[in-house]
Design an enzyme around this catalytic site. Structure first.
Site, mmCIF file in Angstrom:
data_model
loop_
_atom_site.group_PDB
_atom_site.id
_atom_site.type_symbol
_atom_site.label_atom_id
_atom_site.label_comp_id
_atom_site.label_asym_id
_atom_site.label_seq_id
_atom_site.Cartn_x
_atom_site.Cartn_y
_atom_site.Cartn_z
ATOM 1 N N HIS A 107 -33.935 -29.628 -56.542
ATOM 2 C CA HIS A 107 -34.093 -28.526 -57.508
ATOM 3 C C HIS A 107 -33.183 -28.830 -58.692
ATOM 4 O O HIS A 107 -31.970 -28.632 -58.625
ATOM 5 C CB HIS A 107 -33.744 -27.191 -56.831
ATOM 6 C CG HIS A 107 -34.239 -25.984 -57.569
ATOM 7 N ND1 HIS A 107 -34.752 -24.879 -56.931
ATOM 8 C CD2 HIS A 107 -34.291 -25.711 -58.901
ATOM 9 C CE1 HIS A 107 -35.100 -23.974 -57.838
ATOM 10 N NE2 HIS A 107 -34.821 -24.454 -59.045
ATOM 11 N N VAL A 108 -33.801 -29.341 -59.745
ATOM 12 C CA VAL A 108 -33.030 -29.866 -60.878
ATOM 13 C C VAL A 108 -32.179 -28.764 -61.521
ATOM 14 O O VAL A 108 -32.567 -27.587 -61.522
ATOM 15 C CB VAL A 108 -33.995 -30.520 -61.907
ATOM 16 C CG1 VAL A 108 -34.850 -29.472 -62.616
ATOM 17 C CG2 VAL A 108 -33.243 -31.376 -62.891
ATOM 18 N N HIS A 109 -31.007 -29.121 -62.026
ATOM 19 C CA HIS A 109 -30.115 -28.147 -62.658
ATOM 20 C C HIS A 109 -29.108 -28.867 -63.539
ATOM 21 O O HIS A 109 -28.820 -30.046 -63.315
ATOM 22 C CB HIS A 109 -29.391 -27.303 -61.607
ATOM 23 C CG HIS A 109 -28.654 -28.121 -60.581
ATOM 24 N ND1 HIS A 109 -29.301 -28.743 -59.523
ATOM 25 C CD2 HIS A 109 -27.352 -28.441 -60.454
ATOM 26 C CE1 HIS A 109 -28.417 -29.391 -58.796
ATOM 27 N NE2 HIS A 109 -27.218 -29.241 -59.332
ATOM 28 N N LEU A 110 -28.594 -28.148 -64.526
ATOM 29 C CA LEU A 110 -27.576 -28.692 -65.431
ATOM 30 C C LEU A 110 -26.254 -27.974 -65.192
ATOM 31 O O LEU A 110 -26.231 -26.818 -64.767
ATOM 32 C CB LEU A 110 -27.999 -28.486 -66.893
ATOM 33 C CG LEU A 110 -29.310 -29.163 -67.322
ATOM 34 C CD1 LEU A 110 -29.604 -28.847 -68.783
ATOM 35 C CD2 LEU A 110 -29.237 -30.658 -67.118
#
Ligand SMILES: [Zn+2]
Length: 175
Positions: free
Chosen positions: A127-130
């Site tokens: 789950h992509v995140h910055l």
């Protein structure tokens, strides 16, 4: 400090919770999806801002007070899996988060980045995140994270009140 050591500081993010959830094999094993389903921003879920496609949440395992994660609501592993609308909102939320942290903490600088995939140190690679986090001259958070000990000068409830308030104030002032 080498660059490798600097980025290693984010590797432990959510790792305890992720491994426990992954071991359980349950359908709701993704902590970011659970947060996405947890309703409006509150000190309980740690969400400081929520939009139609993304949200900003305090890292439950921060490396500095105010360590924010900017997350799409949709469970996708790569930046390239995001729609154009999601990408646009993810970046706008990141910019707004950086502004809120600047207002809330008046730091000497900010770190902004992403760990894409397990090998890059992502705790939740699916789950992509910055990340956005404030930094201070001479702070030791990354070094202590590498050593396995974290210095947390402020608890999460206090961070939530501070960042949520700054975010609300800055979005009001910008109309
Ligand atoms: Zn997810």
């Amino acid at each position: 400090m080498t660059l490798e050591q600097l980025w290693a500081g984010w590797r432990l993010e959510y790792v305890e919770e992720a491994s426990a959830a992954e071991r359980s094999g349950s359908a709701d094993a993704c902590v970011f999806c659970r947060i996405a389903d947890s309703g409006p921003p509150s000190a309980d879920n740690g969400v400081v801002w929520r939009g139609p496609l993304t949200y900003a949440v305090l890292n439950a395992f921060p490396y500095a007070s105010g360590h924010l994660l900017i997350v799409p609501l949709r469970h996708v592993p790569a930046l390239g899996d995001l729609t154009e609308e999601e990408s646009t909102e993810l970046w706008r939320t990141t910019v707004a988060g950086a502004h809120a942290l600047t207002c809330a903490y008046d730091p000497d600088g900010l770190n902004l980045g992403a760990n894409l995939g397990r090998a890059a140190g992502a705790g939740i690679p699916k789950h992509v995140h910055l990340h956005v986090l404030p930094r201070w001259s001479g702070d030791t958070n990354f070094m202590t994270a590498v050593a396995g000990v974290r210095v947390l000068p402020e608890n999460l409830d206090d961070s939530w009140r501070r960042v949520h308030g700054a975010w609300a104030a800055s979005s009001t002032s910008r109309g």
